[in-house]
Scaffold this motif. Sequence first.
Motif, PDB file in Angstrom:
ATOM      1  N   MET A 185       9.570  -3.716   5.843  1.00 35.43           N
ATOM      2  CA  MET A 185       8.093  -3.779   5.670  1.00 35.43           C
ATOM      3  C   MET A 185       7.495  -2.843   6.922  1.00 35.43           C
ATOM      4  O   MET A 185       6.627  -2.076   6.487  1.00 35.43           O
ATOM      5  CB  MET A 185       7.646  -5.193   5.779  1.00 35.43           C
ATOM      6  N   ALA A 186       7.956  -3.034   8.159  1.00 37.21           N
ATOM      7  CA  ALA A 186       7.316  -2.032   9.084  1.00 37.21           C
ATOM      8  C   ALA A 186       7.537  -0.502   8.664  1.00 37.21           C
ATOM      9  O   ALA A 186       6.720   0.174   9.110  1.00 37.21           O
ATOM     10  CB  ALA A 186       7.816  -2.463  10.528  1.00 37.21           C
ATOM     11  N   ALA A 187       8.786  -0.183   8.271  1.00 40.61           N
ATOM     12  CA  ALA A 187       8.807   1.094   7.726  1.00 40.61           C
ATOM     13  C   ALA A 187       7.961   1.706   6.591  1.00 40.61           C
ATOM     14  O   ALA A 187       7.636   2.840   6.763  1.00 40.61           O
ATOM     15  CB  ALA A 187      10.637   1.263   7.701  1.00 40.61           C
ATOM     16  N   PHE A 188       7.955   0.715   5.686  1.00 39.09           N
ATOM     17  CA  PHE A 188       7.147   1.030   4.500  1.00 39.09           C
ATOM     18  C   PHE A 188       5.804   1.323   5.099  1.00 39.09           C
ATOM     19  O   PHE A 188       5.147   2.283   4.730  1.00 39.09           O
ATOM     20  CB  PHE A 188       7.096  -0.086   3.675  1.00 39.09           C
ATOM     21  N   ASN A 189       5.297   0.509   6.093  1.00 38.76           N
ATOM     22  CA  ASN A 189       3.848   0.871   6.694  1.00 38.76           C
ATOM     23  C   ASN A 189       3.790   1.928   7.388  1.00 38.76           C
ATOM     24  O   ASN A 189       2.952   2.880   7.300  1.00 38.76           O
ATOM     25  CB  ASN A 189       3.450  -0.317   7.446  1.00 38.76           C
ATOM     26  N   ARG A 190       4.891   2.281   8.092  1.00 37.90           N
ATOM     27  CA  ARG A 190       5.001   3.502   9.267  1.00 37.90           C
ATOM     28  C   ARG A 190       5.111   4.618   8.435  1.00 37.90           C
ATOM     29  O   ARG A 190       4.438   5.653   8.730  1.00 37.90           O
ATOM     30  CB  ARG A 190       6.158   3.389  10.061  1.00 37.90           C
ATOM     31  N   ASP A 191       5.537   4.779   7.242  1.00 42.62           N
ATOM     32  CA  ASP A 191       5.565   5.906   6.513  1.00 42.62           C
ATOM     33  C   ASP A 191       4.489   6.146   5.556  1.00 42.62           C
ATOM     34  O   ASP A 191       4.322   7.273   4.904  1.00 42.62           O
ATOM     35  CB  ASP A 191       6.877   5.740   5.516  1.00 42.62           C
ATOM     36  N   GLY A 192       3.506   5.454   5.723  1.00 46.08           N
ATOM     37  CA  GLY A 192       2.174   5.406   5.052  1.00 46.08           C
ATOM     38  C   GLY A 192       2.057   5.450   3.514  1.00 46.08           C
ATOM     39  O   GLY A 192       1.169   5.608   2.895  1.00 46.08           O
ATOM     40  N   LYS A 193       3.215   4.482   2.988  1.00 40.81           N
ATOM     41  CA  LYS A 193       3.296   4.180   1.634  1.00 40.81           C
ATOM     42  C   LYS A 193       2.318   2.743   1.350  1.00 40.81           C
ATOM     43  O   LYS A 193       2.141   2.202   2.299  1.00 40.81           O
ATOM     44  CB  LYS A 193       4.622   3.770   1.216  1.00 40.81           C
ATOM     45  N   ARG A 194       1.702   2.816   0.214  1.00 40.54           N
ATOM     46  CA  ARG A 194       0.751   1.683   0.000  1.00 40.54           C
ATOM     47  C   ARG A 194       0.946   1.429  -1.444  1.00 40.54           C
ATOM     48  O   ARG A 194       1.268   2.141  -2.140  1.00 40.54           O
ATOM     49  CB  ARG A 194      -0.724   2.412   0.294  1.00 40.54           C
ATOM     50  N   PHE A 195       0.575   0.140  -1.601  1.00 38.24           N
ATOM     51  CA  PHE A 195       0.227  -0.812  -3.015  1.00 38.24           C
ATOM     52  C   PHE A 195      -1.044  -1.317  -3.014  1.00 38.24           C
ATOM     53  O   PHE A 195      -1.100  -1.588  -1.869  1.00 38.24           O
ATOM     54  CB  PHE A 195       1.592  -1.397  -3.332  1.00 38.24           C
ATOM     55  N   ARG A 196      -1.854  -1.344  -3.902  1.00 36.77           N
ATOM     56  CA  ARG A 196      -2.794  -2.162  -3.962  1.00 36.77           C
ATOM     57  C   ARG A 196      -2.503  -3.600  -3.594  1.00 36.77           C
ATOM     58  O   ARG A 196      -1.125  -3.825  -4.002  1.00 36.77           O
ATOM     59  CB  ARG A 196      -3.545  -2.144  -5.255  1.00 36.77           C
ATOM     60  N   VAL A 197      -3.147  -4.331  -3.186  1.00 35.56           N
ATOM     61  CA  VAL A 197      -2.786  -5.875  -2.857  1.00 35.56           C
ATOM     62  C   VAL A 197      -2.350  -6.406  -3.947  1.00 35.56           C
ATOM     63  O   VAL A 197      -1.694  -7.694  -3.676  1.00 35.56           O
ATOM     64  CB  VAL A 197      -4.055  -6.634  -1.838  1.00 35.56           C
TER      65      VAL A 197
END
Length: 226
Positions: free
Chosen positions: A202-214
Amino acid sequence: MRRTLLLAAAFAVAATAVPTTEVFAQSRDRGGADRQEQEAAKKRKRDEEWGNAQSPLPALRNAGPCPYVKTLYDAARYIEFAEGREASANVGFSGEIQGISAGCAYKDDEPIKVRVEVLFEMGRGPQAQGSSKTYRYWVAVTQRNQAVLAKQYFDVPVNFPDGQDRVYVTDTIDEITIPRASLTTSGANFEVLIGFDVTPQMAAFNRDGKRFRVNAGQAGDATSNP
């Protein structure tokens, strides 16, 4: 829900404290102007749909600047992926820190008392099991840009009503007490960092700037990449 966080008196920090190893570092957002525009559009749409759920905290008296209170970028979002696959159809429960309100008070040689309200937006994706989820987040007090003085975890139970795949939740930490070494120790010497208890993925997903709608994975939703 109201919480408290108290630092032991032994952790009082002087304004002239010797720098120690940096523990937390804010990751840079790589999206630039395009990402800022996307975030602004997302916030406008959310406010139109849900209204502004934040309320200002009452003004608190203080004899100097307050500690910096902010979200750690790598832990600002929580997204579960079934089988570890990053796809909207695989999203389970998700969450995002949408806003923080904070105030502080101190005078003379009294400790700094900080009050924080955190606004969360929680989501339930197609792979979520059940209609309830207990999210965990943490609050850390640091000597600014240096060592962690205290860290505490809090649980936020969330129930999703029938037919709703996202909800807003506000959690209040009524008092964070930070001892001061002397009259000259101001709140500017400290930071209060807030984030979800996330996995390395999850931290890597956030760090890479990837996003999904909530509420990723519901009809009409699409994946948004950096």
